[in-house]
Design an enzyme around this catalytic site. Structure first.
Site, PDB file in Angstrom:
ATOM      1  N   HIS A   1      21.275 -11.425 -54.645  1.00 58.08           N
ATOM      2  CA  HIS A   1      20.689 -10.677 -53.510  1.00 58.08           C
ATOM      3  C   HIS A   1      20.592  -9.188 -53.856  1.00 58.08           C
ATOM      4  CE1 HIS A   1      20.221  -9.589 -49.145  1.00 58.08           C
ATOM      5  NE2 HIS A   1      20.808  -8.467 -49.576  1.00 58.08           N
ATOM      6  N   GLU A   2      21.716  -8.590 -54.325  1.00 61.00           N
ATOM      7  CA  GLU A   2      21.722  -7.145 -54.579  1.00 61.00           C
ATOM      8  C   GLU A   2      20.756  -6.780 -55.705  1.00 61.00           C
ATOM      9  OE1 GLU A   2      24.050  -6.747 -51.423  1.00 61.00           O
ATOM     10  OE2 GLU A   2      22.988  -5.196 -52.537  1.00 61.00           O
TER      11      GLU A   2
ATOM     12  N   HIS B   1      17.414  -6.138 -54.532  1.00 61.85           N
ATOM     13  CA  HIS B   1      17.210  -4.744 -54.099  1.00 61.85           C
ATOM     14  C   HIS B   1      16.957  -3.844 -55.300  1.00 61.85           C
ATOM     15  CE1 HIS B   1      18.162  -5.436 -49.960  1.00 61.85           C
ATOM     16  NE2 HIS B   1      19.428  -5.712 -50.156  1.00 61.85           N
TER      17      HIS B   1
ATOM     18  N   HIS C   1      15.090  -6.139 -47.245  1.00 57.62           N
ATOM     19  CA  HIS C   1      15.602  -7.336 -46.582  1.00 57.62           C
ATOM     20  C   HIS C   1      14.477  -8.166 -45.977  1.00 57.62           C
ATOM     21  CE1 HIS C   1      19.903  -5.608 -46.277  1.00 57.62           C
ATOM     22  NE2 HIS C   1      19.792  -6.479 -47.287  1.00 57.62           N
TER      23      HIS C   1
END
Lengths: 77, 367
Positions: free
Chosen positions: B119-120, B123, B129
């Protein structure tokens, strides 16, 4: 009427959440304006998470705010 | 999916990364593997390649820290904030930080480092998101198994970098079903302590009389031990148990908890071995019987004696006039049976023995 301590905790949690993830302005801006900003940020968060958009700190909204999550804001820079 | 403002991205497809320090929760090799696998998730579907540096400044600097850890963006102790990362750019751009006050694991017993890292790093590559609860880029943590990217994530990252020129076959997760899709069908419906739970794909909707909006959640984030796909479900309120059926197995849930001794084979109920799947099930509170529907037939199971009633299977069409098709899901309320089949639901009156109303399946979801 003073809020019961639990409500106050929830309110603080919500303010911190909205400040960190939805850009709620920090600091005191006068009672009326801050509650309008507060409500509109709650609506933004409810819209993002597809919750019922009420602008109120209902149970569903609070439950979500208490879940473990990523520290990156959901909107904006 | 969302991107950061100005669609921030790396201008060069060869991105470097460096792991500055390690969490004591896992072996160093486990952390290395979790980060590498997390990067592979994104390189599988884009032209991006990731080169590991062991010194100097990399595009993505990865580290573990607690509370204030150098970027004036403090963590908060256990739970709450798990990690954060910065969008592509010079300096702190791309850097990815994990909260050392969390317990990092390789499984579902605490926060799974691979899932949070994937997930990170999304980014760090330019993804913001997503509002899709089934997407990897959804902000709230949930443990899932299998390939972590959903179609939503793949569309998002390919909008920035394009597809992988040499794609490896990956099976992305379908996006979360839309409750107001007119063609929506259900996998299963059950009651659960006064609420209605509707299963569809990897998700379930939770309906509560005082909750105007159904709440959609991943099945596995509430019940990690049951499968991602539910065929049928019913509640036995006397025992405070919800039975979940998937394939030839069944699970008994007491709230969040799996009852000891489950899963069991569905044949333990007295179904013949040739039955490999239950389409729908419903507990009739007035008779204490549970009806189990398979293809064109149905069975009646006596909850009190724990045995299948004799004389079954019987024909659905014969016993429920008007229901001449297979059943996806069933529920029972105050003398009315609700049969769900594809995008329609049929309200069947026990007393007048006929279908008295036909509605859209998702009318129950306020659509």
């Amino acid at each position: 009427v003073p809020l019961p301590s639990e409500d106050k905790d929830d309110l603080l949690l919500a303010e911190k959440y909205l400040r960190r993830f939805y850009g709620l302005p920090a600091g005191l801006q006068g009672r009326q304006r801050s509650s309008v900003a507060f409500q509109s940020k709650i609506k933004e968060m409810q819209k993002f998470f597809k919750l019922k958009v009420t602008g109120n700190l209902d149970d569903n909204t609070l439950d979500l705010m208490k879940q473990a999550r990523c520290g990156v804001p959901d909107i904006g820079e | 999916y969302n991107h950061f403002p100005r669609n921030l991205k790396w201008q060069n497809n060869e991105v470097t990364f460096r792991i500055l320090n390690y969490t004591p929760d896992l072996k160093k090799t486990d952390v290395d593997r979790a980060v590498r696998n997390a990067l592979n998730v994104w390189s599988d579907v884009t032209p991006l390649t990731f080169k590991k540096l062991h010194q100097g400044n990399a595009d993505i600097m990865i580290s573990f820290g607690s509370k204030e850890h150098g970027d004036y963006n403090p963590f908060d102790g256990p739970n709450g904030l798990l990690a954060h990362a910065y969008p592509p750019g010079q300096g702190i751009g791309g850097d990815t930080h994990f909260d050392e006050d969390e317990h990092w694991t390789k499984d579902s017993s605490a926060y799974n480092l691979f899932i949070v890292a994937a997930h990170e790093l999304g980014h760090a590559l330019g993804m913001s998101h997503s509002a899709d609860p089934g997407a990897l880029m959804y902000p709230v943590y949930s443990y899932t198994t299998g390939y972590p990217l959903a179609e939503d994530d793949i569309e998002g990252i390919q909008a920035l970098y394009g597809p992988n020129p040499n794609p490896r076959k990956v099976k992305p997760k379908p996006d979360a079903p839309n409750k107001c899709d007119p063609m929506l069908s259900f996998d299963a419906v059950t009651e659960l302590r006064g609420e209605t739970i509707i299963f569809k794909d990897r998700f379930y909707w939770r309906l509560h009389p005082q909750m105007p909006e159904p709440e959609q959640t991943l099945i596995k984030s509430t019940w990690p031990s049951i499968p991602n796909k539910v065929d049928a479900a019913y509640e036995n309120p006397e025992k405070d148990v919800v039975m979940i059926f998937s394939g030839i197995r069944m699970w008994a849930l007491n709230g969040y908890n799996l009852v000891d001794g489950y899963p069991k084979y569905i044949h333990k109920l007295g179904l013949p071995k040739k039955i490999r799947k239950i389409d729908a099930s419903v507990y009739i509170r007035d008779t204490g019987k549970t009806l189990l529907f398979t293809d064109e037939d149905y069975w009646s199971y006596d909850e009190a004696t724990g045995t299948m009633d004799s004389g079954y299977p019987r024909s659905i069409e014969e016993d429920f006039p008007g229901m001449d098709d297979e059943i996806d899901a069933a529920s029972y309320h105050y003398g009315y049976l609700y049969f769900f089949h594809e995008h329609m639901q049929y309200e069947y009156s026990y007393t007048s023995r006929k279908v008295i109303r036909i509605m859209r399946t998702n009318s129950i979801l306020n659509c």
